[in-house]
Design a protein around this motif. Structure first.
Motif, PDB file in Angstrom:
ATOM      1  N   LEU A 229       0.824  -1.214   0.000  1.00 59.35           N
ATOM      2  CA  LEU A 229       0.000   0.000   0.000  1.00 59.35           C
ATOM      3  C   LEU A 229       0.858   1.264   0.000  1.00 59.35           C
ATOM      4  O   LEU A 229       0.761   2.096  -0.892  1.00 59.35           O
ATOM      5  N   GLY A 230       1.711   1.396   1.014  1.00 60.13           N
ATOM      6  CA  GLY A 230       2.530   2.606   1.125  1.00 60.13           C
ATOM      7  C   GLY A 230       3.458   2.797  -0.046  1.00 60.13           C
ATOM      8  O   GLY A 230       3.551   3.901  -0.605  1.00 60.13           O
ATOM      9  N   LEU A 231       4.152   1.722  -0.448  1.00 62.13           N
ATOM     10  CA  LEU A 231       5.108   1.851  -1.547  1.00 62.13           C
ATOM     11  C   LEU A 231       4.401   2.174  -2.859  1.00 62.13           C
ATOM     12  O   LEU A 231       4.935   2.931  -3.684  1.00 62.13           O
ATOM     13  N   VAL A 232       3.216   1.623  -3.071  1.00 56.98           N
ATOM     14  CA  VAL A 232       2.484   1.911  -4.311  1.00 56.98           C
ATOM     15  C   VAL A 232       2.133   3.391  -4.394  1.00 56.98           C
ATOM     16  O   VAL A 232       2.363   4.055  -5.419  1.00 56.98           O
ATOM     17  N   VAL A 233       1.571   3.930  -3.312  1.00 55.16           N
ATOM     18  CA  VAL A 233       1.210   5.358  -3.312  1.00 55.16           C
ATOM     19  C   VAL A 233       2.462   6.222  -3.467  1.00 55.16           C
ATOM     20  O   VAL A 233       2.479   7.203  -4.233  1.00 55.16           O
ATOM     21  N   PHE A 234       3.528   5.852  -2.749  1.00 51.16           N
ATOM     22  CA  PHE A 234       4.792   6.577  -2.840  1.00 51.16           C
ATOM     23  C   PHE A 234       5.338   6.546  -4.264  1.00 51.16           C
ATOM     24  O   PHE A 234       5.816   7.570  -4.790  1.00 51.16           O
ATOM     25  N   THR A 235       5.249   5.381  -4.910  1.00 50.09           N
ATOM     26  CA  THR A 235       5.740   5.225  -6.282  1.00 50.09           C
ATOM     27  C   THR A 235       4.894   6.024  -7.265  1.00 50.09           C
ATOM     28  O   THR A 235       5.431   6.683  -8.175  1.00 50.09           O
ATOM     29  N   VAL A 236       3.575   5.970  -7.103  1.00 48.04           N
ATOM     30  CA  VAL A 236       2.694   6.693  -8.026  1.00 48.04           C
ATOM     31  C   VAL A 236       2.958   8.191  -7.946  1.00 48.04           C
ATOM     32  O   VAL A 236       3.084   8.875  -8.975  1.00 48.04           O
ATOM     33  N   LEU A 237       3.057   8.724  -6.743  1.00 50.05           N
ATOM     34  CA  LEU A 237       3.297  10.158  -6.594  1.00 50.05           C
ATOM     35  C   LEU A 237       4.682  10.544  -7.110  1.00 50.05           C
ATOM     36  O   LEU A 237       4.832  11.489  -7.897  1.00 50.05           O
ATOM     37  N   GLY A 238       5.702   9.797  -6.664  1.00 50.46           N
ATOM     38  CA  GLY A 238       7.069  10.145  -7.053  1.00 50.46           C
ATOM     39  C   GLY A 238       7.323   9.976  -8.536  1.00 50.46           C
ATOM     40  O   GLY A 238       7.839  10.884  -9.197  1.00 50.46           O
ATOM     41  N   MET A 239       6.946   8.818  -9.084  1.00 50.30           N
ATOM     42  CA  MET A 239       7.206   8.562 -10.496  1.00 50.30           C
ATOM     43  C   MET A 239       6.283   9.380 -11.387  1.00 50.30           C
ATOM     44  O   MET A 239       6.671   9.760 -12.502  1.00 50.30           O
ATOM     45  N   GLY A 240       5.066   9.665 -10.948  1.00 48.02           N
ATOM     46  CA  GLY A 240       4.175  10.498 -11.749  1.00 48.02           C
ATOM     47  C   GLY A 240       4.758  11.883 -11.976  1.00 48.02           C
ATOM     48  O   GLY A 240       4.777  12.387 -13.111  1.00 48.02           O
ATOM     49  N   LEU A 241       5.259  12.481 -10.900  1.00 47.43           N
ATOM     50  CA  LEU A 241       5.883  13.803 -11.021  1.00 47.43           C
ATOM     51  C   LEU A 241       7.169  13.732 -11.837  1.00 47.43           C
ATOM     52  O   LEU A 241       7.462  14.617 -12.653  1.00 47.43           O
TER      53      LEU A 241
END
Length: 542
Positions: free
Chosen positions: A89-101
């Motif tokens: 859960l945490g890593l997915v949200v972290f990845t989506v936000l970080g990699m999206g930007l």
């Protein structure tokens, strides 16, 4: 006819990939051979498989995720539950936000919502490819359990993030509150549906078997239909069909603990599921490779979407995205292990960098990424083309292939001599279970012996047969209750017994086949004898 031919060709490619992965001395897992064969089919044949994402999800993902949930050690899953949730859960949200930007900054021509969508599809990991790599270089059990648990749950969280990103791209609006409520309904609803459907089917099946008898074929077919039923019901209720399939598998493991299914049915069912897993996993990667020529053919047009003209810019973007994913995963895994696995009381030092690096390299992308990126809509609400769709598909494909190659090379180097936090030995637990089971067996034999032998003319035969069986169990009890030296000796004896037993069974089988070839033994009786020998060989683990 063409559809049937394509299916047969895909199955042939899966078979060939298994042969090539064993014959060629290359340090690559089977999925890469399957992708290469798929690409060869796409280049050599005029056939093209049009992947409908909904059909792709329905045919392949429910049974595979169901089987993973069914077979994963539940005790290990719950033991490392905090770590798994942090990654899933945490890593997915972290990845989506970080990699999206990051993707939006690197490729300004890709809208922010589409960049978040691409980040969402590359966030889930694929345990299938990691398992293939583990066959060449063993992954520590605890690490493998964490990776399996993470991949079971992060599929749903990544796809939920993808759904929100697509909605934002189509509407231009995004609400955190709506997204949070939607996520809770999708996640908990999917788990509830999968659990409820499986429990209801299992209870109904058990009631019918008790009252009207069991039919092995029906039992196997029911187990095959459960993941599809869970998935379809959850999707109908707008919940996560992915989580429903996972929950169904976990629930199946619990309801099966009653042991009410016949032994032969369990053996046949396990064989059927092994075949389905091998076939479905292989076809997924062959299809991925088959799509590559079409995507590469549009590379020239795709690269212009980025504002460049040279195709090698696409390779730079793929490598940059993989580096970004690895960096974010390394940072999150280090923090997660620091707070859980390596906290005071288990290990008193900071996480070993090799452990963290191995977990980061093991974040291989695969089937979920492929299926997810293909769900990107073809057009916007006004009918205009969906922005940068071909570019997103190309980058997702590149991430899958590069992550597989990097893991194939990097994991063996990092895993060589790697030690995870110490795990308690289960030897005492195993010995106690074997002793208790042997004592229960002796008690059952004694009860039947006294009940059947009393007053019969062949009572001595019952006594002799019971004595032979109970001697075997008493020997097992003695071997498990002795001192350390005795137990070590018994283990050596078991290894010798296994070696000699396998040699004897192979000789038996060879003689049966020889007699069958020469017409000295009928085919039906031959099959019966061979099956008995095969079951005995399975006991030795041969």
């Amino acid at each position: 006819m063409e559809t049937i031919s394509i299916i047969l060709l895909l199955l042939l490619a899966v078979i060939l990939s298994g042969i090539l992965s064993r014959v060629l001395p290359l340090p690559f897992p089977r999925p890469l051979f399957q992708i290469a064969l798929g690409a060869g089919i796409g280049l050599a044949a005029d056939w093209r498989v049009t992947l409908d994402p909904e059909i792709f999800f329905l045919l392949f993902l429910p049974p595979l995720l169901f089987l993973d949930g069914w077979r994963i050690p539940r005790e290990e899953l719950f033991k490392d539950g905090k770590t798994i949730l942090e990654l899933a859960l945490g890593l997915v949200v972290f990845t989506v936000l970080g990699m999206g930007l990051f993707i939006n900054w690197m490729i300004p021509s890709m809208p922010l919502a589409v960049a978040f969508a691409l980040a969402a599809v590359v966030s889930p990991t694929d345990p299938i490819a990691v398992s293939a790599i583990a066959k060449r270089v063993p992954i520590p059990k605890r690490m493998m359990h964490i990776l399996e648990g993470e991949s079971l749950l992060n599929d749903a969280s990544g796809l939920v993030c993808l759904r929100f990103a697509i909605a934002a791209a189509l509407t231009g609006a995004f609400s955190i509150q709506d997204a949070a409520f939607n996520f809770l309904w999708v996640a908990f609803g999917g788990v509830a549906v999968g659990t409820g459907v499986t429990w209801a089917i299992a209870r109904t099946k058990t009631w019918i078997s008790r009252h009207y008898g069991e039919e092995g074929g029906s039992q196997i077919l029911i187990s095959l239909l459960i993941p599809f039923a869970s998935y379809l019901v959850a999707e109908h209720l707008h919940c996560s069909g992915i989580l429903a399939a996972v929950a169904a598998g976990l629930t199946m493991g619990f309801v099966e603990r009653t042991g009410e299914i016949e032994a032969t049915t369990r053996i046949r069912r396990s064989t059927v599921w092994d075949t389905i897993q091998f076939t479905a996993n292989g076809i997924i990667f062959v299809l991925l490779g088959e799509q590559l020529p079409v995507i590469l053919a549009n590379a020239a047009e795709t690269v212009r979407t980025t504002g460049h003209h040279e195709p090698w810019w696409l390779a730079i973007y793929v490598v940059a995205i993989n580096i970004g994913l690895a960096g974010l995963r390394f940072l999150w895994v280090w923090l997660s292990f620091r707070l859980t696995l390596f906290r005071v009381g288990q290990w008193k030092q900071s996480p070993n960098w090799r452990v963290v690096a191995a977990m980061s390299f093991a974040g291989v992308r695969g089937a979920i990424t492929l299926a997810g990126v293909l769900t990107l809509p073809l057009a916007m609400g006004d009918g205009s083309p969906f922005p940068a769709r071909d570019l997103a598909i190309f980058l997702a494909m590149g991430v899958i292939i590069v992550s597989l190659i990097v893991a194939s090379i990097g994991l063996p180097l990092l895993l060589n001599g790697l030690q995870m936090p110490a795990e308690p030995s289960h030897q005492a637990e195993e010995n106690a279970a074997r002793v208790a089971a042997a004592e229960a067996a002796i008690a059952a034999v004694e009860r039947i012996e006294h009940a059947r032998a009393e007053g019969r003319s062949d009572a001595d035969l019952y006594v002799a047969a019971a004595s032979r069986i109970m001697d075997t169990y008493r020997q097992r009890i003695e071997s498990r209750r002795g001192d350390a030296e005795t137990i070590a000796t018994e283990r050596i004896l078991e290894q010798i017994e296994r070696e000699l037993g396998l040699a004897a069974l192979k000789a038996e089988r060879a003689e049966i086949f020889r007699r069958t070839r020469h017409g000295e033994l009928g085919s039906e009786l031959s099959r019966k004898l061979i099956r008995e020998i095969d079951l005995l060989e399975a006991r030795y683990g041969g």
